[in-house]
Design an enzyme around this catalytic site. Structure first.
Site, PDB file in Angstrom:
ATOM      1  N   TYR A 162      -2.722   4.382   4.330  1.00 30.01           N
ATOM      2  CA  TYR A 162      -1.748   3.715   3.525  1.00 30.01           C
ATOM      3  C   TYR A 162      -0.316   3.998   3.833  1.00 30.01           C
ATOM      4  CZ  TYR A 162       0.888   3.496  -0.922  1.00 30.01           C
ATOM      5  OH  TYR A 162       2.050   3.116  -1.858  1.00 30.01           O
ATOM      6  N   LYS A 166       2.691   1.716   4.722  1.00 28.83           N
ATOM      7  CA  LYS A 166       4.177   1.856   4.006  1.00 28.83           C
ATOM      8  C   LYS A 166       5.180   2.055   5.144  1.00 28.83           C
ATOM      9  CE  LYS A 166       3.355   0.686   0.115  1.00 28.83           C
ATOM     10  NZ  LYS A 166       3.498  -0.460  -0.752  1.00 28.83           N
TER      11      LYS A 166
END
Length: 348
Positions: A162, A166
């Protein structure tokens, strides 16, 4: 794909697309746009969540269009954007919010799982942005909001896939912003960096940790994030918005002493993301937890009791222009008064 009939636009309303709209921040954001009288296209995989979100949008005063789509499929995303344009007549705002995650040490995440998180979270944002630009650039108008995170700047343990996605969105958005500025385009792109938010993801995420996954405190309600996203959609000239005092503290600490922050997270970052109880993974990484055999999870997770419903820092961030004007005006008044006193002193 069947072309939907044209949905009329209410006076002053916008045509808005929200990805990942079936739950969490996306769900709260869709409702926030609806409360303004906007038409909202709800893009996500989970049919149960989408149906419930559409009902809430209608009751909030907006108009809903449900478009089931996997954001990792570029052709499906292009088709979804065309369906929205056919129904709404245009696309004014596109919010890239869809994501997937795995809570586990990097060495315990398979290659396929890492790829899937990257495809949904990062490439889903890229595909969504490309689809939005196809409809915005010919009109030379529109705003794309990338929903980011403090983790777009600062990686933490147990969320390597993740965090990597990002970080990638951050770099991609900066490049795109420079290109749009170079072309003097009136299409805007901005990014909203969020803190830990009370969403259902911690109960449907794939996890290999002992206990249940949880956000790192302090935790904010999804409505705090939604307000910032809606504001950013109306003020797309701003490069990015930071939401939550913890986001500011994290980004400043990472800029000043990243090595020290590495050691702090190595000592505390694991336990901060673990909660008591047994984690039951409903398999949201590959199939939606709110699919045909699932249930609607809504916008909120299980952390209501500890979550903050407002953020002074969010208000300061969204009101920066007004605050700057007020400070400038105040400084001007003080300077004028000082000059008047000097003139009075020197007057014969």
């Amino acid at each position: 794909m069947r072309t939907p009939s044209r949905i009329p636009l209410s006076k002053g309303g916008r045509a808005v697309v929200v990805t990942g709209a079936s739950g969490g921040v996306g769900r709260a954001t869709a409702l926030a746009f609806a409360a303004r009288g906007d038409r909202v296209a709800l893009l996500a995989r989970g049919r149960e969540g989408l149906a419930a979100a559409a009902d809430e949008v209608q009751r909030a005063g907006g108009q809903a269009l449900v478009v089931p789509v996997d954001m990792a499929d570029p052709k499906a995303v292009e088709d979804a954007a065309q369906q929205v344009a056919d129904a709404f007549g245009r696309i004014d705002v596109w919010v890239n919010n869809a994501f997937a995650g795995v809570f586990a040490p990097f060495t315990e995440i398979t290659a396929d799982e890492f790829r899937r998180v990257t495809e949904v979270t990062y490439l889903g944002c890229v595909f969504g942005t490309r689809a939005a630009l196809r409809h915005m650039l010919p009109r030379n108008r529109g705003t794309i909001v990338q929903v980011g995170s403090a983790l777009a700047y600062r990686g933490i343990p147990l969320q390597s896939a993740y965090c990597g996605a990002k970080h990638a969105i951050q770099g991609f958005n900066e490049s795109l912003r420079c290109e749009l500025l170079h072309e003097r385009s009136r299409v805007r792109t901005t990014m909203v960096q969020l803190p830990a938010v009370n969403t259902p993801q911690f109960d449907w995420v794939l996890s290999r940790m002992p206990g249940r996954a949880r956000p790192v405190p302090p935790v904010y309600q999804p409505e705090v994030a939604a307000r910032a996203i809606v504001h950013a959609a109306g003020h797309g000239r701003r490069r990015e918005y930071w939401v939550g005092g913890s986001t500011v503290a994290t980004l400043v600490a990472n800029a000043v002493a990243p090595g020290l922050l590495d050691r702090y997270l190595a000592r505390n970052g694991f336990e901060a993301q673990r909660d008591e109880g047994e984690h039951r993974d409903p398999g949201n990484l590959w199939t939606p937890a709110d699919g045909p055999h699932g249930r609607d999870f809504g916008a909120h997770g299980r952390f209501d009791a500890e979550s903050h419903g407002d953020s002074p820092q969010e208000w300061l961030s969204t009101q920066r222009g007004r605050i700057g004007t007020a400070l400038t005006a105040g400084a001007g008044i003080l300077a004028a008064r000082r000059l008047a006193r000097l003139v009075a002193v020197r007057r014969p």
